[in-house]
Design a protein around this motif. Structure first.
Motif, PDB file in Angstrom:
ATOM      1  N   ALA A 120      -7.170  -4.380  -5.807  1.00  0.00           N
ATOM      2  CA  ALA A 120      -6.685  -3.280  -4.979  1.00  0.00           C
ATOM      3  C   ALA A 120      -5.906  -2.268  -5.816  1.00  0.00           C
ATOM      4  N   SER A 121      -5.113  -2.760  -6.749  1.00  0.00           N
ATOM      5  CA  SER A 121      -4.337  -1.865  -7.614  1.00  0.00           C
ATOM      6  C   SER A 121      -5.244  -1.032  -8.507  1.00  0.00           C
ATOM      7  N   LEU A 122      -6.334  -1.618  -8.960  1.00  0.00           N
ATOM      8  CA  LEU A 122      -7.281  -0.893  -9.806  1.00  0.00           C
ATOM      9  C   LEU A 122      -7.870   0.323  -9.104  1.00  0.00           C
ATOM     10  N   GLY A 178       2.299  -1.977   4.378  1.00  0.00           N
ATOM     11  CA  GLY A 178       1.544  -0.755   4.590  1.00  0.00           C
ATOM     12  C   GLY A 178       1.644  -0.308   6.032  1.00  0.00           C
ATOM     13  N   SER A 179       0.781   0.627   6.392  1.00  0.00           N
ATOM     14  CA  SER A 179       0.768   1.147   7.755  1.00  0.00           C
ATOM     15  C   SER A 179       0.130   0.143   8.712  1.00  0.00           C
ATOM     16  N   LYS A 234      -1.268  -6.393  12.122  1.00  0.00           N
ATOM     17  CA  LYS A 234      -0.455  -5.260  12.592  1.00  0.00           C
ATOM     18  C   LYS A 234       1.040  -5.551  12.384  1.00  0.00           C
ATOM     19  N   VAL A 235       1.466  -6.752  12.766  1.00  0.00           N
ATOM     20  CA  VAL A 235       2.912  -7.007  12.715  1.00  0.00           C
ATOM     21  C   VAL A 235       3.403  -7.315  11.300  1.00  0.00           C
ATOM     22  N   ILE A 236       2.587  -8.016  10.477  1.00  0.00           N
ATOM     23  CA  ILE A 236       3.097  -8.313   9.137  1.00  0.00           C
ATOM     24  C   ILE A 236       3.067  -7.070   8.247  1.00  0.00           C
ATOM     25  N   SER A 237       2.179  -6.119   8.554  1.00  0.00           N
ATOM     26  CA  SER A 237       2.183  -4.884   7.772  1.00  0.00           C
ATOM     27  C   SER A 237       3.537  -4.198   7.884  1.00  0.00           C
ATOM     28  N   LYS A 238       4.103  -4.208   9.088  1.00  0.00           N
ATOM     29  CA  LYS A 238       5.408  -3.577   9.324  1.00  0.00           C
ATOM     30  C   LYS A 238       6.544  -4.506   8.880  1.00  0.00           C
ATOM     31  N   GLU A 239       6.454  -5.766   9.232  1.00  0.00           N
ATOM     32  CA  GLU A 239       7.544  -6.701   8.956  1.00  0.00           C
ATOM     33  C   GLU A 239       7.770  -6.888   7.459  1.00  0.00           C
ATOM     34  N   ALA A 292       0.829  -1.205   0.000  1.00  0.00           N
ATOM     35  CA  ALA A 292       0.000   0.000   0.000  1.00  0.00           C
ATOM     36  C   ALA A 292       0.863   1.254   0.000  1.00  0.00           C
ATOM     37  N   ASP A 293       0.397   2.254  -0.712  1.00  0.00           N
ATOM     38  CA  ASP A 293       1.050   3.564  -0.753  1.00  0.00           C
ATOM     39  C   ASP A 293       0.142   4.550  -0.034  1.00  0.00           C
TER      40      ASP A 293
END
Length: 997
Positions: free
Chosen positions: A392-394, A141-142, A132-137, A36-37
């Motif tokens: 999601a990219s669309l 994304g946030s 929460k943890v895999i988003s950072k690891e 995610a951006d």
């Protein structure tokens, strides 16, 4: 085997995720991570949302691993599976299994979590921490970029119960819940397993999990009850609130008319739910009041479209009396309801959307201001969760702030849905993609296209070569098994395409067109290289008949080194293809090129030569005879008065005269097969014909013709006269009985009943396309024994008759068939005569990474050689059952010493939804038929599956059931179990120990 799922411990889940990611670069088998951006962030319920899409409350949000897989691939809004008072074993007993059928439009007969409510809550909290943890690891994304939305039902009393009240309170503020504290403590104690997650990150994980709720109500719930539930959750609990709304708000007449016009006339539903459910005139004031209540409390309010659309089980789709429809057939109803409410509220009513959303429509939905969007059916198809990344990219769009729903855009979506090729039902039902064989325990990867082809063409291999522009090499692969590349590249019935896994994505790979591309671009080079093989086999073969079967038999006999003479009574090879099928279907030049290939191979071709005596041929020195004479006895249609012209006779005259025939202005063709379509199209092109009618006693859906041929007839202006049975032809009119479709019988087929009415159709000429018959008298004259239907008795493996060295192949064997079936027969007879295999196998060499990149991605239609880039390489990687399993209970693993991945089934993760059965190309259900990993010996004892339970992973000791016998095996011991299965069990113990409970 039990359909009760066993939630995994938090530590097992975390170990699984981190280990798999490190070893394979995937998470729960998903290959397409979404990164995610923040510039695409949106806001809803006062919280950040990185993408406006996620899984609906259903099979994809029931277990922790499901939610993780969805997040990894791009989901950020999670509508958690509905909880209610009835749960666990009591609810499970009410859900008949299998409960999901998603091979085209989707049906299900399950509705809320099958776990106990406290278990469901623990699953959601475990998922909260893991996301929460895999988003950072993993840099996805946030840590605060996603949201959970709880779904509750089904009445106020149940929602106020201690069980559901505890659930609601905990999901709002989970800090003091034991599972929350346990997960946090485990992460802090094992912080060293992470590279990027810190103690501060873990300490900062909020317990305020959910601040929004979606209300789900049972059909028939009165508006007063719905409003009370909403008021309670808004005023007492303080939730941002969505209320699920059902397309029954549209009214029965609208829904029935829409379904019928879009080809879903077979979907059965009465007006009961439409009368019993919330009425539109009650819904509008209720929603208006609730909007105001939320506005006063600074809470967001909206509707969730859609809830469920109940239909009747009529064709044994699922083991229940009623089921819920979703997917592409639900979309036109759901988006129509969205448009109606958007107009009613002038875009001020927020809409959370589900109901047939997928790659093809989701951008339009979100652009209209309708979001979040949750999906289910598309994730249940091959590609599974990996489809989410593309969606999601669309939807990436900067600065998209919700203001209101766009009225005109939503209404346009509703209009377009009714004619969209992605939502209109195909004219003909999809062919079964199942092979008539059982899935093996190992090495089950298979190309359904190749298996569906009567001659087992090496389709993945030549598709790859065409894609690379290697046309000559591709044609070499094709002609290894198929000497008629131009004929089959033009008019083959392409059973291969009916089996293509791409049918579950957008449309099949255009295999036939790629064969023709190889033929057109590689022919000259190939023909230059072809040389007649030396005669190395004793004896001489005579092939009687120069149609596809005879041409194939002669080709393969020469290829095998035998001298062969092809005897054809007309002046050119090609049989029905040459003399009957119209030039607008296939040109004579194309047939000539295939004939030239036989000449170059050294086949002795004798035209204008009729042969009907085996005895005479043997006197001339022929040691083997193949009858490939076609089904040349005209089929007859008896009318009470008047006569019908035979279709093949008409088509031959049409071709001979180029359509300059005097058959009147009005022509009626009777029949529903491919020949009938050719006949009607030719009649339409005949000089002086103004109307070409096609009469059939059923509807288009039940015609035996291929859909492609049927659609071409429609495009040419053929007028289809359905549900008519011809009676008599008098005074330029065909009198027909008017029929109607009856109810579905036990096999799921609709009967045909007479209405007692009659109808006249203008008819100067009536042509009957009712099938030709085999030349029984010719066979009898040669001493060939016949069955009661007048067909030759043959050995099915060799096609040899009761007379030694005499064979029958092609249409003359079993009646009119396809060109490629004729080639199959010709090759089979040739191999029986030569007594050896006459073709090699070619394997596709597409890189594994390329195949995984294609999986899950809907592709734009290609033209030319690029079409091969849509091939999913099923011959080396299938994994459909793993992709479509919401719970990840079917897994692809690598076993040392085995070249390709293997599939195992994990019993404790399965709830027997049956979805994998729909998509396995074998006539099997992987959840029952694949080698199964059990949690323990007790679970294994309760199952009939072949499989194993690990007793000691360090020693590699397992309890095993194989071929009905149970034993204990330890590594190093002798065993009757195949070595490959032993290696698979060892791999689970050593490489995939995170699977072991």
């Amino acid at each position: 085997m039990s359909d009760i799922m066993r939630p995994m411990a938090f530590e097992q889940l975390l170990n699984w995720i981190l280990t798999e990611k490190k070893q394979a670069g995937t998470v729960f088998g998903e290959h397409h991570p979404y990164y995610a951006d923040e510039k695409y962030n949106r806001t809803i319920f006062g919280r950040r949302l990185e993408t406006p899409v996620g899984p609906a409350a259903g099979p994809h949000t029931q277990l922790t691993q499901n939610i993780v897989a969805a997040y990894y691939t791009g989901s950020r809004f999670f509508e958690l599976k509905t909880v209610q008072v009835m749960d666990g074993a009591k609810l499970s007993a009410c859900v008949n299994k299998p409960c999901i059928k998603a091979d085209d439009e989707c049906y299900n007969c399950e509705w809320s979590t099958e776990l106990y409510v406290p278990e469901a809550m623990e699953e959601y909290i475990k998922a909260w921490f893991l996301l929460k943890v895999i988003s950072k690891e993993f840099g996805l994304g946030s840590m605060d970029g996603f949201q959970f939305n709880i779904s509750v039902g089904y009445d106020l009393e149940g929602i106020k119960s201690d069980k559901i009240d505890t659930f609601l309170n905990t999901m709002q503020h989970a800090q003091d819940a034991e599972i929350f504290k346990k997960c946090k403590a485990y992460l802090l104690e094992h912080i060293d397993v992470f590279e990027h997650v810190t103690k501060e990150d873990v300490e900062g994980i909020s317990g305020d999990i959910c601040n929004s709720v979606t209300i789900s109500t049972l059909h028939g719930c009165p508006p007063q009850e719905i409003e009370k539930i909403a008021m309670y959750l808004i005023t007492e609990k303080g939730f941002h609130t969505f209320i699920k709304c059902n397309p029954t708000l549209l009214g029965y007449e609208y829904a029935r008319k829409t379904m019928d016009e879009m080809g879903y006339d077979y979907v059965a539903f009465g007006d009961f739910h439409f009368l019993d459910d919330l009425q539109y005139e009650d819904a509008v004031p209720m929603l208006t009041r609730l909007m105001q209540v939320c506005k006063e409390r600074n809470l967001e309010f909206g509707v969730k479209i859609t809830n469920t659309f109940p239909v009747d089980v009529k064709q044994n789709e699922l083991p229940s009396e009623e089921m819920y429809m979703s997917g592409k057939s639900l979309y036109p109803l759901s988006i129509s309801l969205a448009a109606k409410l958007t107009e009613e509220f002038e875009g001020n009513l927020r809409i959370s959307y589900s109901g047939g959303a997928d790659y093809h429509n989701i951008k339009g939905i979100v652009d209209a201001g309708i979001w979040p969007v949750t999906v289910a059916t598309t994730l249940l198809k091959p590609g599974g969760y990996d489809r989410m990344a593309q969606m999601a990219s669309l939807l990436e769009k900067e600065g998209d702030v919700f203001e209101k729903v766009h009225v005109e855009k939503t209404c346009r979506l509703a209009r377009e849905a009714k004619t969209s090729p992605y939502h209109v039902k195909a004219v003909k039902p999809l062919p079964s993609r199942k092979m008539k064989k059982q899935v093996p325990l190992l090495d089950c990867f298979v190309a359904p296209c190749k298996e569906g082809c009567p001659i087992h063409q090496d389709i993945p291999a030549y598709l790859q070569l065409v894609k690379e522009g290697k046309y000559e090499e591709a044609l070499e692969v094709i002609t290894e098994k198929n000497p008629l590349p131009f004929i089959t590249g033009t008019i083959c019935s392409h059973a291969c395409m009916g089996k293509c896994t791409r049918n579950f994505y957008e449309e099949p790979v255009h295999i036939r067109a790629m064969k023709l591309a190889a033929a057109e671009n590689g022919y000259d080079a190939l023909l230059e290289k072809v040389q007649a093989p030396p005669v190395t086999k004793a004896g001489r073969a005579a092939v009687i008949g120069g149609g596809p079967a005879g041409m194939a038999a002669a080709y393969f006999l020469r290829k095998g080194g035998m001298a062969v003479t092809l005897l054809e009574k007309t002046g050119a090879l090609g049989g029905v293809v040459r003399h009957v099928i119209p030039e607008f279907r296939i040109s004579s030049e194309a047939i000539d090129k295939d004939a030239a290939l036989l000449e170059k191979m050294g086949v002795d071709i004798c035209l204008h030569t009729e042969a009907d005596s085996v005895e005479k041929l043997k006197e001339q020195g022929y040691t083997a005879v193949v009858f490939a004479v076609g089904a040349n006895k005209p089929g007859m249609l008896k009318l009470e008065s008047g006569e019908a012209v035979n279709a093949l006779e008409f088509l031959a005259k049409f071709k001979e005269t180029d359509g300059n025939l005097d058959i009147g202005k009005n022509v009626v063709v009777i029949g529903g097969g491919n020949t009938a379509m050719d006949t009607a199209r030719a009649a339409k092109r005949t000089q002086g014909v103004e109307h070409a009618y096609l009469v059939y006693r059923r509807t288009k859906r039940y015609m035996p013709a291929d859909e492609e041929e049927l659609l071409l007839a429609l495009e040419d202006g053929v007028e289809f006269m359905e549900l008519l049975s011809p009676v008599k032809l008098e005074n330029g009119k065909l009198l027909c009985d008017v029929m109607k479709l009856g109810d579905f019988d036990s096999s799921g087929r609709r009967s045909v009943l007479s209405t007692g009415e009659q109808k006249e159709i203008p008819a100067d000429t009536v042509i009957a396309a009712v099938g030709e018959k085999v030349p029984s008298k010719l066979y009898e004259a040669n001493g060939i024994r016949l069955n009661e239907r007048g067909r030759a008795f043959v050995n099915e493996e060799t096609l040899q008759t009761n007379i030694p060295d005499v064979y029958v192949a092609g249409d003359g064997l079993g009646g009119p068939a396809t060109v490629v079936e004729g080639i199959r027969d010709g090759k089979k007879a040739a191999e029986a005569i030569i007594k050896e295999a006459l073709s090699r196998e070619f394997e596709s060499c597409t890189d594994e990474a390329v195949i995984y990149e294609r999986k899950g991605n809907i592709a734009d239609m290609h033209s030319g050689s690029e079409e091969g880039g849509r091939c999913l390489g099923c011959s080396s990687i299938c994994e459909n059952c793993a992709e479509v399993c919401p719970n990840r209970a079917n897994l692809s693993i690598h076993v040392p010493g085995m070249e390709k991945h293997q599939i195992i089934h994990v019993d404790y993760m399965c709830n027997e939804c049956g979805n994998c059965k729909s998509f396995c190309p074998y006539d099997s259900a992987p959840y029952l038929d694949k080698f199964t990993l059990f949690a323990d010996e007790k679970d294994m004892a309760q199952s009939k599956n072949q499989g194993f339970a690990v007793l000691d992973k360090t020693r590699v000791k397992c309890a095993v059931r194989f071929m009905g016998e149970t034993s204990v095996w330890e590594k190093g011991e002798e065993s009757r179990i195949p070595d490959a299965l032993l290696r698979l069990m060892e791999a689970v113990c050593t490489e995939y120990s995170y699977l072991i409970r």
